[in-house]
Design a protein around this motif. Structure first.
Motif, PDB file in Angstrom:
ATOM      1  N   THR A  31     -25.596   7.858   6.216  1.00  0.00           N
ATOM      2  CA  THR A  31     -25.026   8.769   5.022  1.00  0.00           C
ATOM      3  C   THR A  31     -25.061   7.986   3.291  1.00  0.00           C
ATOM      4  O   THR A  31     -24.239   7.664   2.122  1.00  0.00           O
ATOM      5  CB  THR A  31     -23.271   8.915   4.770  1.00  0.00           C
ATOM      6  OG1 THR A  31     -22.889   8.072   4.841  1.00  0.00           O
ATOM      7  CG2 THR A  31     -23.174  10.357   5.403  1.00  0.00           C
ATOM      8  N   ASN A  34     -21.945   6.573   1.588  1.00  0.00           N
ATOM      9  CA  ASN A  34     -21.108   6.943   1.600  1.00  0.00           C
ATOM     10  C   ASN A  34     -20.553   8.451   2.102  1.00  0.00           C
ATOM     11  O   ASN A  34     -21.308   9.072   2.542  1.00  0.00           O
ATOM     12  CB  ASN A  34     -21.204   7.689   0.343  1.00  0.00           C
ATOM     13  CG  ASN A  34     -19.868   8.054  -0.312  1.00  0.00           C
ATOM     14  OD1 ASN A  34     -19.082   8.968   0.393  1.00  0.00           O
ATOM     15  ND2 ASN A  34     -20.165   8.628  -1.152  1.00  0.00           N
ATOM     16  N   TYR A  35     -19.744   7.631   3.485  1.00  0.00           N
ATOM     17  CA  TYR A  35     -18.696   9.157   5.058  1.00  0.00           C
ATOM     18  C   TYR A  35     -18.091  10.204   4.130  1.00  0.00           C
ATOM     19  O   TYR A  35     -18.062  11.221   4.645  1.00  0.00           O
ATOM     20  CB  TYR A  35     -18.469   8.219   5.449  1.00  0.00           C
ATOM     21  CG  TYR A  35     -18.009   7.259   5.616  1.00  0.00           C
ATOM     22  CD1 TYR A  35     -16.412   7.543   4.452  1.00  0.00           C
ATOM     23  CD2 TYR A  35     -17.809   5.886   4.837  1.00  0.00           C
ATOM     24  CE1 TYR A  35     -15.681   6.696   4.340  1.00  0.00           C
ATOM     25  CE2 TYR A  35     -16.617   4.358   4.286  1.00  0.00           C
ATOM     26  CZ  TYR A  35     -15.483   5.351   4.074  1.00  0.00           C
ATOM     27  OH  TYR A  35     -14.680   3.617   3.451  1.00  0.00           O
ATOM     28  N   TYR A  36     -17.869  10.069   3.189  1.00  0.00           N
ATOM     29  CA  TYR A  36     -17.396  11.524   2.106  1.00  0.00           C
ATOM     30  C   TYR A  36     -18.461  12.392   2.152  1.00  0.00           C
ATOM     31  O   TYR A  36     -18.407  13.778   1.460  1.00  0.00           O
ATOM     32  CB  TYR A  36     -16.845  11.070   1.475  1.00  0.00           C
ATOM     33  CG  TYR A  36     -15.551  10.161   1.444  1.00  0.00           C
ATOM     34  CD1 TYR A  36     -14.128  11.126   1.402  1.00  0.00           C
ATOM     35  CD2 TYR A  36     -15.253   9.584   1.406  1.00  0.00           C
ATOM     36  CE1 TYR A  36     -13.031  10.098   1.854  1.00  0.00           C
ATOM     37  CE2 TYR A  36     -14.447   7.687   1.680  1.00  0.00           C
ATOM     38  CZ  TYR A  36     -12.797   8.813   1.360  1.00  0.00           C
ATOM     39  OH  TYR A  36     -12.296   7.574   1.880  1.00  0.00           O
ATOM     40  N   GLN A  37     -19.820  12.194   2.550  1.00  0.00           N
ATOM     41  CA  GLN A  37     -20.086  13.623   2.044  1.00  0.00           C
ATOM     42  C   GLN A  37     -20.007  14.699   3.287  1.00  0.00           C
ATOM     43  O   GLN A  37     -19.556  14.320   4.613  1.00  0.00           O
ATOM     44  CB  GLN A  37     -22.048  13.382   2.466  1.00  0.00           C
ATOM     45  CG  GLN A  37     -22.315  12.157   1.347  1.00  0.00           C
ATOM     46  CD  GLN A  37     -23.406  12.002   1.617  1.00  0.00           C
ATOM     47  OE1 GLN A  37     -24.777  12.833   2.155  1.00  0.00           O
ATOM     48  NE2 GLN A  37     -24.586  10.819   0.803  1.00  0.00           N
ATOM     49  N   GLY A  38     -20.284  15.785   2.736  1.00  0.00           N
ATOM     50  CA  GLY A  38     -19.192  17.195   3.434  1.00  0.00           C
ATOM     51  C   GLY A  38     -18.426  17.406   2.883  1.00  0.00           C
ATOM     52  O   GLY A  38     -17.480  18.463   3.933  1.00  0.00           O
ATOM     53  N   CYS A  39     -17.406  16.609   2.810  1.00  0.00           N
ATOM     54  CA  CYS A  39     -16.118  16.645   2.060  1.00  0.00           C
ATOM     55  C   CYS A  39     -15.846  17.809   1.122  1.00  0.00           C
ATOM     56  O   CYS A  39     -17.206  17.523   0.373  1.00  0.00           O
ATOM     57  CB  CYS A  39     -14.740  15.300   1.973  1.00  0.00           C
ATOM     58  SG  CYS A  39     -15.290  14.086   3.479  1.00  0.00           S
ATOM     59  N   LYS A  54     -17.499  18.632  -4.735  1.00  0.00           N
ATOM     60  CA  LYS A  54     -17.684  18.383  -3.234  1.00  0.00           C
ATOM     61  C   LYS A  54     -18.899  16.847  -3.230  1.00  0.00           C
ATOM     62  O   LYS A  54     -18.928  16.224  -2.542  1.00  0.00           O
ATOM     63  CB  LYS A  54     -19.429  19.328  -2.989  1.00  0.00           C
ATOM     64  CG  LYS A  54     -18.314  21.265  -1.950  1.00  0.00           C
ATOM     65  CD  LYS A  54     -19.311  21.518  -1.099  1.00  0.00           C
ATOM     66  CE  LYS A  54     -18.823  22.555  -0.592  1.00  0.00           C
ATOM     67  NZ  LYS A  54     -19.229  23.679  -0.017  1.00  0.00           N
ATOM     68  N   ASN A  55     -18.621  16.361  -4.439  1.00  0.00           N
ATOM     69  CA  ASN A  55     -19.369  15.712  -4.966  1.00  0.00           C
ATOM     70  C   ASN A  55     -18.855  13.978  -4.124  1.00  0.00           C
ATOM     71  O   ASN A  55     -17.577  13.781  -4.303  1.00  0.00           O
ATOM     72  CB  ASN A  55     -18.655  14.770  -6.440  1.00  0.00           C
ATOM     73  CG  ASN A  55     -19.587  13.499  -7.167  1.00  0.00           C
ATOM     74  OD1 ASN A  55     -20.189  13.187  -6.179  1.00  0.00           O
ATOM     75  ND2 ASN A  55     -20.590  13.545  -8.072  1.00  0.00           N
ATOM     76  N   PRO A  56     -19.338  13.074  -2.881  1.00  0.00           N
ATOM     77  CA  PRO A  56     -18.829  12.607  -2.309  1.00  0.00           C
ATOM     78  C   PRO A  56     -18.596  11.006  -3.154  1.00  0.00           C
ATOM     79  O   PRO A  56     -17.641  10.241  -2.706  1.00  0.00           O
ATOM     80  CB  PRO A  56     -19.863  12.230  -1.624  1.00  0.00           C
ATOM     81  CG  PRO A  56     -21.028  13.264  -2.016  1.00  0.00           C
ATOM     82  CD  PRO A  56     -20.853  13.897  -3.336  1.00  0.00           C
ATOM     83  N   THR A  57     -19.319  10.568  -4.265  1.00  0.00           N
ATOM     84  CA  THR A  57     -18.772   9.542  -5.218  1.00  0.00           C
ATOM     85  C   THR A  57     -17.084   9.553  -5.733  1.00  0.00           C
ATOM     86  O   THR A  57     -16.576   9.216  -5.823  1.00  0.00           O
ATOM     87  CB  THR A  57     -19.508   9.400  -6.360  1.00  0.00           C
ATOM     88  OG1 THR A  57     -20.706   9.286  -5.222  1.00  0.00           O
ATOM     89  CG2 THR A  57     -19.427   8.192  -7.399  1.00  0.00           C
ATOM     90  N   LYS A  60     -14.718   9.780  -2.528  1.00  0.00           N
ATOM     91  CA  LYS A  60     -14.444   8.595  -2.526  1.00  0.00           C
ATOM     92  C   LYS A  60     -13.399   7.461  -3.420  1.00  0.00           C
ATOM     93  O   LYS A  60     -12.830   6.928  -2.885  1.00  0.00           O
ATOM     94  CB  LYS A  60     -15.597   7.602  -2.311  1.00  0.00           C
ATOM     95  CG  LYS A  60     -14.937   6.297  -1.729  1.00  0.00           C
ATOM     96  CD  LYS A  60     -16.966   5.677  -1.063  1.00  0.00           C
ATOM     97  CE  LYS A  60     -16.763   4.608  -0.732  1.00  0.00           C
ATOM     98  NZ  LYS A  60     -17.835   3.113  -0.685  1.00  0.00           N
TER      99      LYS A  60
END
Length: 87
Positions: A31, A34-39, A54-57, A60
């Motif tokens: 990822t 950034n392990y928030y991808q998919g959140c 759904k933007n992982p940045t 996070k």
């Protein structure tokens, strides 16, 4: 008693965020750090209007900010509790 409940609630929020983050890290594929991808993050107001991303940045950043705010408030509440104890 109210301060202690407040402290306990803050600790629960911090613990929940940390556990959520650990599960994400454990389940993360590649990822790019950034392990928030998919959140998904949703904020809902009293009128039912929502903001969803759904933007992982962004997710996070929000998670880090919430954790930081709760940690700062926890320090304040714990200081207040200590100051209530007679010397």
């Amino acid at each position: 008693a109210r301060k202690i409940r407040h402290r306990d609630n803050l600790k629960n929020i911090i613990t929940t965020l940390e556990e959520f983050e650990l599960v994400l890290k454990d389940n993360a594929d590649e990822t790019d750090g950034n392990y928030y991808q998919g959140c998904m993050l949703t904020i809902k107001d009293d009128n039912g209007k929502t903001f969803t991303t759904k933007n992982p940045t962004i997710i996070k950043g929000v998670a880090e900010q919430v954790n930081s705010l709760c940690s700062e408030k926890l320090e304040e509440v714990e200081t207040d509790i200590v100051n209530l104890i007679p010397a």
